[in-house]
Design a protein around this motif. Sequence first.
Motif, PDB file in Angstrom:
ATOM      1  N   PRO A 307       0.794  -1.228   0.000  1.00 27.79           N
ATOM      2  CA  PRO A 307       0.000   0.000   0.000  1.00 27.79           C
ATOM      3  C   PRO A 307       0.830   1.283   0.000  1.00 27.79           C
ATOM      4  CG  PRO A 307      -0.093  -1.071   2.152  1.00 27.79           C
ATOM      5  CD  PRO A 307       0.610  -2.017   1.221  1.00 27.79           C
ATOM      6  N   LEU A 308       2.119   1.188   0.335  1.00 28.20           N
ATOM      7  CA  LEU A 308       2.939   2.401   0.266  1.00 28.20           C
ATOM      8  C   LEU A 308       3.427   2.646  -1.152  1.00 28.20           C
ATOM      9  CD1 LEU A 308       5.078   2.220   3.530  1.00 28.20           C
ATOM     10  CD2 LEU A 308       2.807   3.172   3.161  1.00 28.20           C
ATOM     11  N   HIS A 309       3.176   1.691  -2.035  1.00 29.63           N
ATOM     12  CA  HIS A 309       3.683   1.815  -3.417  1.00 29.63           C
ATOM     13  C   HIS A 309       2.478   1.770  -4.348  1.00 29.63           C
ATOM     14  CE1 HIS A 309       6.434   1.712  -6.647  1.00 29.63           C
ATOM     15  NE2 HIS A 309       7.068   0.574  -6.444  1.00 29.63           N
ATOM     16  N   GLU A 341      -2.661   9.612  11.050  1.00 27.69           N
ATOM     17  CA  GLU A 341      -2.781   8.583  10.003  1.00 27.69           C
ATOM     18  C   GLU A 341      -2.508   9.196   8.637  1.00 27.69           C
ATOM     19  OE1 GLU A 341      -6.350   6.226  10.059  1.00 27.69           O
ATOM     20  OE2 GLU A 341      -6.199   5.985  12.241  1.00 27.69           O
ATOM     21  N   ILE A 343      -3.024   9.860   4.671  1.00 28.20           N
ATOM     22  CA  ILE A 343      -4.160   9.906   3.741  1.00 28.20           C
ATOM     23  C   ILE A 343      -3.692   9.259   2.444  1.00 28.20           C
ATOM     24  CG2 ILE A 343      -5.926  11.423   2.744  1.00 28.20           C
ATOM     25  CD1 ILE A 343      -5.534  11.921   5.753  1.00 28.20           C
ATOM     26  N   GLY A 345      -3.085   8.219  -1.301  1.00 29.98           N
ATOM     27  CA  GLY A 345      -3.087   9.010  -2.536  1.00 29.98           C
ATOM     28  C   GLY A 345      -2.413  10.357  -2.383  1.00 29.98           C
ATOM     29  N   HIS A 348       4.680  11.715  -1.288  1.00 28.10           N
ATOM     30  CA  HIS A 348       5.554  10.898  -2.130  1.00 28.10           C
ATOM     31  C   HIS A 348       6.969  10.992  -1.611  1.00 28.10           C
ATOM     32  CE1 HIS A 348       7.389   9.199  -5.736  1.00 28.10           C
ATOM     33  NE2 HIS A 348       6.196   8.714  -5.986  1.00 28.10           N
ATOM     34  N   LYS A 352       8.115  16.477  -3.852  1.00 27.70           N
ATOM     35  CA  LYS A 352       7.752  17.419  -2.804  1.00 27.70           C
ATOM     36  C   LYS A 352       7.039  18.601  -3.477  1.00 27.70           C
ATOM     37  CE  LYS A 352       9.408  14.517   0.029  1.00 27.70           C
ATOM     38  NZ  LYS A 352       8.464  13.542   0.586  1.00 27.70           N
ATOM     39  N   ARG A 357       2.027  13.318 -12.701  1.00 23.58           N
ATOM     40  CA  ARG A 357       1.096  12.276 -13.158  1.00 23.58           C
ATOM     41  C   ARG A 357      -0.311  12.568 -12.642  1.00 23.58           C
ATOM     42  NH1 ARG A 357       4.560   7.502 -10.688  1.00 23.58           N
ATOM     43  NH2 ARG A 357       4.354   8.967  -8.941  1.00 23.58           N
ATOM     44  N   LEU A 395      -1.535  20.622   4.385  1.00 25.28           N
ATOM     45  CA  LEU A 395      -0.228  19.950   4.413  1.00 25.28           C
ATOM     46  C   LEU A 395       0.670  20.305   3.222  1.00 25.28           C
ATOM     47  CD1 LEU A 395      -1.453  16.360   5.439  1.00 25.28           C
ATOM     48  CD2 LEU A 395      -0.602  18.164   6.940  1.00 25.28           C
ATOM     49  N   ILE A 401       2.992  18.047   0.874  1.00 28.35           N
ATOM     50  CA  ILE A 401       2.176  16.870   0.550  1.00 28.35           C
ATOM     51  C   ILE A 401       1.082  17.255  -0.442  1.00 28.35           C
ATOM     52  CG2 ILE A 401       0.521  15.246   1.558  1.00 28.35           C
ATOM     53  CD1 ILE A 401       2.506  15.006   3.839  1.00 28.35           C
ATOM     54  N   ASN A 404      -0.741  12.240  -5.287  1.00 29.75           N
ATOM     55  CA  ASN A 404       0.211  11.478  -6.101  1.00 29.75           C
ATOM     56  C   ASN A 404      -0.548  10.715  -7.196  1.00 29.75           C
ATOM     57  OD1 ASN A 404      -0.664   8.917  -5.013  1.00 29.75           O
ATOM     58  ND2 ASN A 404       0.516   9.376  -3.162  1.00 29.75           N
ATOM     59  N   VAL A 405       0.174   9.921  -7.962  1.00 29.39           N
ATOM     60  CA  VAL A 405      -0.392   9.233  -9.131  1.00 29.39           C
ATOM     61  C   VAL A 405      -1.607   8.367  -8.771  1.00 29.39           C
ATOM     62  CG1 VAL A 405       1.165   7.236  -8.943  1.00 29.39           C
ATOM     63  CG2 VAL A 405       0.288   7.874 -11.176  1.00 29.39           C
ATOM     64  N   ASP A 406      -1.626   7.884  -7.535  1.00 29.60           N
ATOM     65  CA  ASP A 406      -2.693   6.963  -7.147  1.00 29.60           C
ATOM     66  C   ASP A 406      -3.999   7.667  -6.774  1.00 29.60           C
ATOM     67  OD1 ASP A 406      -1.396   4.578  -7.551  1.00 29.60           O
ATOM     68  OD2 ASP A 406      -0.435   4.600  -5.587  1.00 29.60           O
ATOM     69  N   PHE A 427      -1.422  -1.100 -12.854  1.00 30.31           N
ATOM     70  CA  PHE A 427      -0.164  -0.378 -12.605  1.00 30.31           C
ATOM     71  C   PHE A 427       1.001  -1.283 -13.039  1.00 30.31           C
ATOM     72  CE2 PHE A 427       1.762   2.575  -9.072  1.00 30.31           C
ATOM     73  CZ  PHE A 427       2.933   2.730  -9.791  1.00 30.31           C
TER      74      PHE A 427
HETATM   75  N1  CMC Z   1      -0.935  11.820   4.669  1.00 31.31           N
HETATM   76  C1  CMC Z   1      -0.626  12.538   5.758  1.00 31.31           C
HETATM   77  N2  CMC Z   1       0.634  12.798   6.140  1.00 31.31           N
HETATM   78  C2  CMC Z   1       1.615  12.318   5.372  1.00 31.31           C
HETATM   79  C3  CMC Z   1       1.354  11.571   4.215  1.00 31.31           C
HETATM   80  C4  CMC Z   1       0.014  11.326   3.873  1.00 31.31           C
HETATM   81  N3  CMC Z   1      -0.295  10.608   2.788  1.00 31.31           N
HETATM   82  N4  CMC Z   1       2.517  11.212   3.639  1.00 31.31           N
HETATM   83  C5  CMC Z   1       3.469  11.725   4.422  1.00 31.31           C
HETATM   84  N5  CMC Z   1       2.928  12.375   5.462  1.00 31.31           N
HETATM   85  C6  CMC Z   1       3.636  13.072   6.539  1.00 31.31           C
HETATM   86  C7  CMC Z   1       4.138  12.067   7.554  1.00 31.31           C
HETATM   87  O1  CMC Z   1       3.186  11.832   8.552  1.00 31.31           O
HETATM   88  C8  CMC Z   1       5.380  12.730   8.060  1.00 31.31           C
HETATM   89  O2  CMC Z   1       4.992  13.725   8.986  1.00 31.31           O
HETATM   90  P1  CMC Z   1       5.921  14.053  10.277  1.00 31.31           P
HETATM   91  O3  CMC Z   1       7.178  14.585   9.697  1.00 31.31           O
HETATM   92  O4  CMC Z   1       5.124  15.031  11.040  1.00 31.31           O
HETATM   93  O5  CMC Z   1       6.110  12.722  10.975  1.00 31.31           O
HETATM   94  C9  CMC Z   1       5.932  13.444   6.825  1.00 31.31           C
HETATM   95  O6  CMC Z   1       4.811  13.674   5.980  1.00 31.31           O
HETATM   96  C10 CMC Z   1       6.941  12.614   6.067  1.00 31.31           C
HETATM   97  O7  CMC Z   1       6.370  11.323   5.908  1.00 31.31           O
HETATM   98  P2  CMC Z   1       7.190  10.032   5.491  1.00 31.31           P
HETATM   99  O8  CMC Z   1       6.336   8.838   5.712  1.00 31.31           O
HETATM  100  O9  CMC Z   1       8.527  10.070   6.128  1.00 31.31           O
HETATM  101  O10 CMC Z   1       7.357  10.301   3.968  1.00 31.31           O
HETATM  102  P3  CMC Z   1       7.934   9.301   2.935  1.00 31.31           P
HETATM  103  O11 CMC Z   1       8.591  10.121   1.909  1.00 31.31           O
HETATM  104  O12 CMC Z   1       8.715   8.206   3.537  1.00 31.31           O
HETATM  105  O13 CMC Z   1       6.581   8.608   2.412  1.00 31.31           O
HETATM  106  C11 CMC Z   1       4.872   7.751   1.161  1.00 31.31           C
HETATM  107  C12 CMC Z   1       6.141   8.582   1.129  1.00 31.31           C
HETATM  108  C13 CMC Z   1       4.346   7.635  -0.269  1.00 31.31           C
HETATM  109  C14 CMC Z   1       5.193   6.349   1.678  1.00 31.31           C
HETATM  110  C15 CMC Z   1       3.835   8.440   2.057  1.00 31.31           C
HETATM  111  O14 CMC Z   1       3.598   9.734   1.598  1.00 31.31           O
HETATM  112  C16 CMC Z   1       2.549   7.647   2.164  1.00 31.31           C
HETATM  113  O15 CMC Z   1       2.477   6.700   2.936  1.00 31.31           O
HETATM  114  N6  CMC Z   1       1.478   8.059   1.396  1.00 31.31           N
HETATM  115  C17 CMC Z   1       0.232   7.360   1.435  1.00 31.31           C
HETATM  116  C18 CMC Z   1       0.298   6.116   0.565  1.00 31.31           C
HETATM  117  C19 CMC Z   1       0.311   6.443  -0.902  1.00 31.31           C
HETATM  118  O16 CMC Z   1      -0.440   7.259  -1.395  1.00 31.31           O
HETATM  119  N7  CMC Z   1       1.192   5.749  -1.621  1.00 31.31           N
HETATM  120  C20 CMC Z   1       1.340   5.903  -3.062  1.00 31.31           C
HETATM  121  C21 CMC Z   1       2.659   6.499  -3.403  1.00 31.31           C
HETATM  122  S1  CMC Z   1       2.734   7.059  -5.084  1.00 31.31           S
HETATM  123  C22 CMC Z   1       2.886   5.608  -5.973  1.00 31.31           C
HETATM  124  C23 CMC Z   1       4.271   5.393  -6.382  1.00 31.31           C
HETATM  125  O17 CMC Z   1       4.863   6.235  -7.096  1.00 31.31           O
HETATM  126  O18 CMC Z   1       4.791   4.347  -5.987  1.00 31.31           O
END
Ligand code: CMC
Length: 471
Positions: A307-309, A341, A343, A345, A348, A352, A357, A395, A401, A404-406, A427
């Motif tokens: 789910p993170l990808h 939690e 959100i 979609g 990324h 930033k 997409r 955010l 934030i 993203n593509v999803d 995908f």
């Molecule tokens: N909703 C709310 N807050 C968020 C989100 C979000 N979707 N994404 C990041 N944050 C916050 C996070 O809580 C953290 O806050 P703090 O610094 O206060 O602790 C900060 O932003 C940095 O978060 P991170 O988890 O360290 O960021 P990351 O770069 O490791 O994560 C991510 C990237 C895609 C895993 C994450 O944004 C996420 O879990 N998003 C939701 C799942 C999602 O939509 N995934 C699809 C990714 S796009 C498809 C692809 O290209 O693969």
Amino acid sequence: MADKEIKQIKDLIIEAGKRARQESDFEPEQALTQPVKWPVNCLVGPGLEGAIACESKIGYVNGSKGWLIYRGYDIFDLCAHSTFEEVAYLLLYGALPTVSQFDNFKAKLIKYRDINYTIRLLMGFPIEKMNAMAALRIGTNFMRQELTYVDSDAYSPDFDTAISADEDSIPMETKPRGEEHAIYEFKKASAGNKPRSVDKNLQFSAEEESCYSLISGVSTVAGVVARLRQDRIPIEPDPSLSHAGNLIYVITGRKPTPIEEKIMDIALILHADHGMNASTFATMVVASTLSDMYFAIGSGIAALNGPLHGGANERVVKMLQEIGGPGNVNKWFEEKLAKKEKIMGFGHRVYKAYDPRARVLGPLAEYLVEHSGNEEIKKLFRTAKTLEKKVVSRLGKEKKIFPNVDFYSGIIYLCLGIPMELFTPIFAVSRVSGWTARVREYLKANRIFRPRAVYVGPFDKRYEPIKKRSS
Ligand code: CMC
């Protein structure tokens, strides 16, 4: 009529591209795109963030500016003017094809849609009970069996040893007929035993043919998985349709309209490649051991499932359904924020800024939704727009934030009649083109991946027999 509508789609993309350029500084960054001198110094964070694993000429992502470039071509340009087939060729070979190159390439892709032995094997599995990505992954293994026959060679035991070690394993229902029978059971597959359809070039699947077969065949597998999960008979691919049109057809059983085909084509282009993301890295790690392209792609599918990808698009739709309507967005969002939690979609690892997409998919989703008579999908879209505003205003500036593509792809697939569990497989269908291109590129100067872990455990333990250990 279709031409007019397709022009409208192109105009939406060109408009989205203009907005992206206005909102970011669009000067090329040659300094960042020069070949590196190995060994290279880089600051590495957890999850290998910042690590440079290899050089590549395939794609470039600038996360702070929101750019995505394939082989030098801007993604907005490709979406407006190209096709998935052409982009797949571009990724593999580094240049847009001439007419004859493209005709040959398309003919190969069409040929590899027919993977009848794989379909037969899939039909013998309880696919309807399996996660669609798990089924897709199994399908790539069956394709490996059908198209390379490496399994038969790899697992044909040495004749003499097999007889002596394994004689008891002849199934009981098989009447023992003495040595003659046993010899038959364990006979080593020779080249002559291979089905005629096996192409000699496919013995070693890092070769180009396996790229073609996977780019094309995984879409057939996705269709088979979709149909079997609905207790329906798989549909034979239609060679008169484009890759995108055929994908919709084999999944839904319905020939798409030109607009639906065009929008699916754009969605496939957008998902084709994206730097050294987790699934691409997974495929490259597997390929770097000189395993083979089919195993490599199977591991990419496994990594994409999370789910993170790639698994987020399905979750986005479930999340929008859970919110229930635009009027509930504020309360729902504040509760999620309070519980820290994420959100689905949004956000990324690399972008930033607004994901380019999502800039394309948002207007396309709106176009489809407006032309759809489905009130439920219309409500989902309104909820998505309201949520986007809310998340970006809270955010966007502070944590960078953005959608993203999803975020919008799921709504598009719903409009096209695609079942939710097929969103992530789609995908994968597209990303196979990026995976195969990157594996091919890497294998030209292969070095097995071998990062290190920092050991932080103890050293001075003494072995205790189990009875002496305290609970
Ligand atoms: N909703 C709310 N807050 C968020 C989100 C979000 N979707 N994404 C990041 N944050 C916050 C996070 O809580 C953290 O806050 P703090 O610094 O206060 O602790 C900060 O932003 C940095 O978060 P991170 O988890 O360290 O960021 P990351 O770069 O490791 O994560 C991510 C990237 C895609 C895993 C994450 O944004 C996420 O879990 N998003 C939701 C799942 C999602 O939509 N995934 C699809 C990714 S796009 C498809 C692809 O290209 O693969």
